[in-house]
Motif scaffolding. Structure first.
Motif, short mmCIF file in Angstrom:
data_model
loop_
_atom_site.label_atom_id
_atom_site.label_comp_id
_atom_site.label_asym_id
_atom_site.label_seq_id
_atom_site.Cartn_x
_atom_site.Cartn_y
_atom_site.Cartn_z
N VAL A 26 91.77 31.84 46.50
CA VAL A 26 90.94 33.12 46.45
C VAL A 26 89.69 32.65 46.05
O VAL A 26 89.32 31.86 45.05
N TYR A 27 88.95 33.18 46.87
CA TYR A 27 87.27 33.01 46.68
C TYR A 27 86.77 34.19 45.77
O TYR A 27 86.93 35.32 46.21
N SER A 28 86.13 33.87 44.57
CA SER A 28 85.80 34.90 43.75
C SER A 28 84.32 35.53 44.30
O SER A 28 83.66 34.57 44.63
N GLY A 29 83.91 36.61 44.02
CA GLY A 29 82.62 37.34 44.32
C GLY A 29 82.47 37.63 45.51
O GLY A 29 81.23 37.38 45.97
N ARG A 30 83.34 38.05 46.41
CA ARG A 30 83.17 38.27 47.56
C ARG A 30 84.07 39.50 48.19
O ARG A 30 85.35 39.60 47.73
N GLN A 31 83.33 40.25 48.83
CA GLN A 31 84.02 41.77 49.43
C GLN A 31 84.40 41.36 50.70
O GLN A 31 83.84 40.94 51.81
N VAL A 46 90.82 36.91 49.17
CA VAL A 46 92.31 36.14 49.27
C VAL A 46 92.14 35.46 50.57
O VAL A 46 92.12 36.14 51.72
N ALA A 47 91.64 34.24 50.85
CA ALA A 47 91.79 33.34 52.00
C ALA A 47 93.12 33.00 52.49
O ALA A 47 93.36 33.61 53.85
N LEU A 48 93.72 32.60 51.49
CA LEU A 48 95.12 32.04 52.10
C LEU A 48 96.10 32.64 51.17
O LEU A 48 95.92 32.79 49.95
N GLY A 65 94.26 29.19 64.98
CA GLY A 65 94.51 30.44 64.36
C GLY A 65 93.01 31.16 64.66
O GLY A 65 92.11 30.38 64.90
N PRO A 66 93.16 32.43 64.41
CA PRO A 66 91.75 33.06 64.73
C PRO A 66 90.63 32.68 63.75
O PRO A 66 90.80 32.15 62.96
N SER A 67 89.53 32.89 64.41
CA SER A 67 88.20 32.48 64.00
C SER A 67 88.21 33.12 62.54
O SER A 67 88.58 34.41 62.22
N CYS A 69 90.11 32.54 60.00
CA CYS A 69 91.29 32.78 59.23
C CYS A 69 91.79 32.02 58.03
O CYS A 69 92.42 32.43 57.05
N GLY A 70 90.73 30.83 57.92
CA GLY A 70 91.31 30.05 56.65
C GLY A 70 91.62 28.76 57.22
O GLY A 70 92.11 27.66 56.11
N LYS A 71 91.50 28.22 58.28
CA LYS A 71 91.89 26.72 58.87
C LYS A 71 90.84 25.68 57.87
O LYS A 71 91.62 24.80 57.47
N SER A 72 89.87 25.89 57.88
CA SER A 72 88.93 24.74 57.11
C SER A 72 89.33 24.97 55.59
O SER A 72 89.21 23.80 55.17
N THR A 73 89.25 26.11 55.23
CA THR A 73 89.98 25.97 53.71
C THR A 73 91.12 25.32 53.36
O THR A 73 90.95 24.61 52.60
N THR A 219 91.93 23.03 65.38
CA THR A 219 91.22 23.22 66.83
C THR A 219 91.29 24.76 67.39
O THR A 219 92.12 25.59 66.70
N HIS A 220 90.61 25.22 68.03
CA HIS A 220 90.45 26.30 68.69
C HIS A 220 91.38 26.26 70.05
O HIS A 220 91.34 27.31 70.73
N SER A 221 91.43 25.03 70.50
CA SER A 221 91.71 24.93 71.92
C SER A 221 93.29 24.79 72.21
O SER A 221 93.96 23.67 71.45
#
Ligand SMILES: Nc1ncnc2c1ncn2[C@@H]1O[C@H](COP(=O)(O)OP(=O)(O)OP(=O)(O)O)[C@@H](O)[C@H]1O
Length: 293
Positions: A26-31, A46-48, A65-67, A69-73, A219-221
């Protein structure tokens, strides 16, 4: 191949088993766009949500996963760069709480030291992780990995003299030279043109055949994931992204890209991945269109 610097630093094995249990971020401070849609003023994003994943040792796993969505997270949590809000991430039964030499990370933007040569970028990483080994040993290891990624002859060049593909070879050599138990790659070929991307995918496949390290690749590929992976983790769209399904990729190794589409399963898996990605992406786009500024 287990590299020659394993003994001096007393690493007994590159065995790496990764377990994610009920991981939330959960990242706080974001809508979120959903908050906007429902006119909620939530400040938590809530990212993941409840990510559970077992990665067997010596397997190559791609996350798709779609752009957004939380892969890098997810990768950053495994790298120890950010903590999960809830849940646990364990490497060989040991909780990950910070970055460590057991995890090598390759970033999309290379993250090389611009004032250092190719050689120094790699040697410096080795020195940082293993200050106890001699300068001569550090140089020998650096040379070994420069050769492994096919950069022999470019040792004295600085990053600004390198193509994107060469920079990423340095990034891969640097990550492998610290002899990590697991290699984490966040869209490593995302900034490269299609031809260079193909060359580097083949290079990674070749290196993986030699090292058989545990790898997690974002990856996106779809083609890239099918060429390289033993398993492909399909994530849902966010917020609160989850794992939708984990696909087994059965093609024998070593793989050759030009032969893969001769397997009937290749077309079935590709279609499944395409349908999943386009469904999730369309849902995100449709929802975003409804959001009032
Ligand atoms: N530090 C942060 N603070 C708040 N929100 C963040 C932060 N980092 C990421 N996010 C949000 O979390 C969600 C997931 O981001 P992330 O970068 O992990 O997704 P991704 O799947 O890697 O994206 P892409 O495919 O575009 O690279 C996004 O909505 C992003 O805006």
């Amino acid at each position: 191949m287990i590299s020659s610097h394993v003994d001096p630093v007393n690493i007994s094995s590159t065995f790496a088993q990764l377990a994610l249990n009920h991981v939330f971020k959960v990242y706080s401070g974001r809508q979120s766009w959903q908050d906007k849609l429902l006119r909620r003023t939530s400040s938590d994003f809530v990212a993941l949500a409840d990510i559970n994943l077992e990665v067997e040792a010596n397997t190559f796993v791609s996350i798709i996963g779609p752009s957004g969505c939380g892969k890098s997270t997810l990768l950053n949590i495994i790298a120890g760069l950010i903590p999960p809000t809830r849940g646990s991430v364990k490497l060989n039964e040991v909780e990950i709480s910070k970055p460590g030499p057991d995890r090598g990370v390759v970033f999309q933007n290379y993250a090389l030291m611009p004032w250092m040569t190719v050689f120094e970028n790699i040697r410096f990483a080795i020195e940082t992780v293993y200050p106890q080994i001699t300068f001569v040993e550090q140089k020998n290891i650096a040379r070994e990995y420069i050769d492994l990624v096919g950069l022999h002859g470019a040792e004295r060049k600085h990053p600004h003299e390198l193509s994107g593909g060469m920079k990423q070879r340095v990034g891969i050599a640097r990550a492998l030279a610290i002899n990590p138990k697991i290699l984490l790659m966040d869209e490593p070929f995302g900034a490269l043109d299609a031809l260079t991307r193909g060359f580097l995918q083949d290079e990674v496949a070749r290196i993986w055949e030699q090292q058989r390290q545990t790898v997690i690749l974002i990856t996106h590929s779809i083609e890239e994931a099918l060429l390289l992976s033993d398993k492909i983790v399909m994530m849902t769209r966010g917020p609160a992204a989850r794992i939708a399904e984990v696909l087994d990729i059965p093609f024998p190794r070593p793989r050759r890209r030009e032969l893969l589409d001769q397997y009937p399963a290749y077309h079935e898996l590709k279609a499944e991945l395409e349908i999943h990605l386009s469904h999730e992406t369309r849902a995100v786009e449709e929802a975003r269109i409804k959001v009032k500024p």
